[in-house]
Design an enzyme around this catalytic site. Sequence first.
Site, PDB file in Angstrom:
ATOM      1  N   CYS A   1       0.883  -1.166   0.000  1.00  0.00           N
ATOM      2  CA  CYS A   1       0.000   0.000   0.000  1.00  0.00           C
ATOM      3  C   CYS A   1       0.917   1.211   0.000  1.00  0.00           C
ATOM      4  O   CYS A   1       2.138   1.065  -0.139  1.00  0.00           O
ATOM      5  CB  CYS A   1      -0.984  -0.028   1.167  1.00  0.00           C
TER       6      CYS A   1
HETATM    7  O1  LIG Z   1      -0.760   3.375   2.883  1.00  0.00           O
HETATM    8  C1  LIG Z   1      -1.939   3.091   3.016  1.00  0.00           C
HETATM    9  C2  LIG Z   1      -2.449   2.468   4.248  1.00  0.00           C
HETATM   10  O2  LIG Z   1      -1.430   2.231   5.167  1.00  0.00           O
HETATM   11  C3  LIG Z   1      -2.900   3.422   1.931  1.00  0.00           C
HETATM   12  O3  LIG Z   1      -2.398   2.989   0.708  1.00  0.00           O
HETATM   13  C4  LIG Z   1      -3.122   4.931   1.876  1.00  0.00           C
HETATM   14  O4  LIG Z   1      -3.574   5.377   3.132  1.00  0.00           O
HETATM   15  C5  LIG Z   1      -4.161   5.281   0.780  1.00  0.00           C
HETATM   16  O5  LIG Z   1      -5.371   4.672   1.090  1.00  0.00           O
HETATM   17  P1  LIG Z   1      -6.751   5.196   0.461  1.00  0.00           P
HETATM   18  O6  LIG Z   1      -6.644   4.970  -1.030  1.00  0.00           O
HETATM   19  O7  LIG Z   1      -7.799   4.336   1.119  1.00  0.00           O
HETATM   20  O8  LIG Z   1      -6.846   6.642   0.799  1.00  0.00           O
END
Ligand SMILES: O=C(CO)[C@H](O)[C@H](O)COP(=O)(O)O
Length: 134
Positions: free
Chosen positions: A59
Amino acid sequence: MRIAFAADDENETTKAVLDYLAAEHEVVRPAQGESWPQLGAAVGQAVVDGDADFGIVMCWTGTGTAIAANKVPGVRAALAWEAWIAEGARKWNDANVLAMSLKRLAPDVAVEVTKAFLGVSEPDPDEAANIAQL
Ligand SMILES: O=C(CO)[C@H](O)[C@H](O)COP(=O)(O)O
């Protein structure tokens, strides 16, 4: 080996990791297009269920998917950003899921970290008692 993979975004780094995995291993995709908590949990569950030998989650930071995977009993997910950390996670912690940041690791580094993680076949037997307490 069968590697369960999930990432909540796509970029050159996730593509490089997936290309490497597809060339050297069988890639299992237990979930796609879901939120990072769901993706981390799905990869962890695939490993625990025996649908994959190891899991890789990515992520933006790597942290959220690592936490989600670690909520699955039997998962030992490690966040790694360099090869030595990834290798140590396998040797000394018997980690079964690797978590990486898709934003902060360059493609070649992410592949190097992946190779280091998957390159350790067995954990250090001297750590067995510690690992058993996890
Ligand atoms: O690093 C992450 C979680 O640890 C996610 O990738 C990041 O917060 C983005 O998430 P979203 O697309 O739901 O905003």
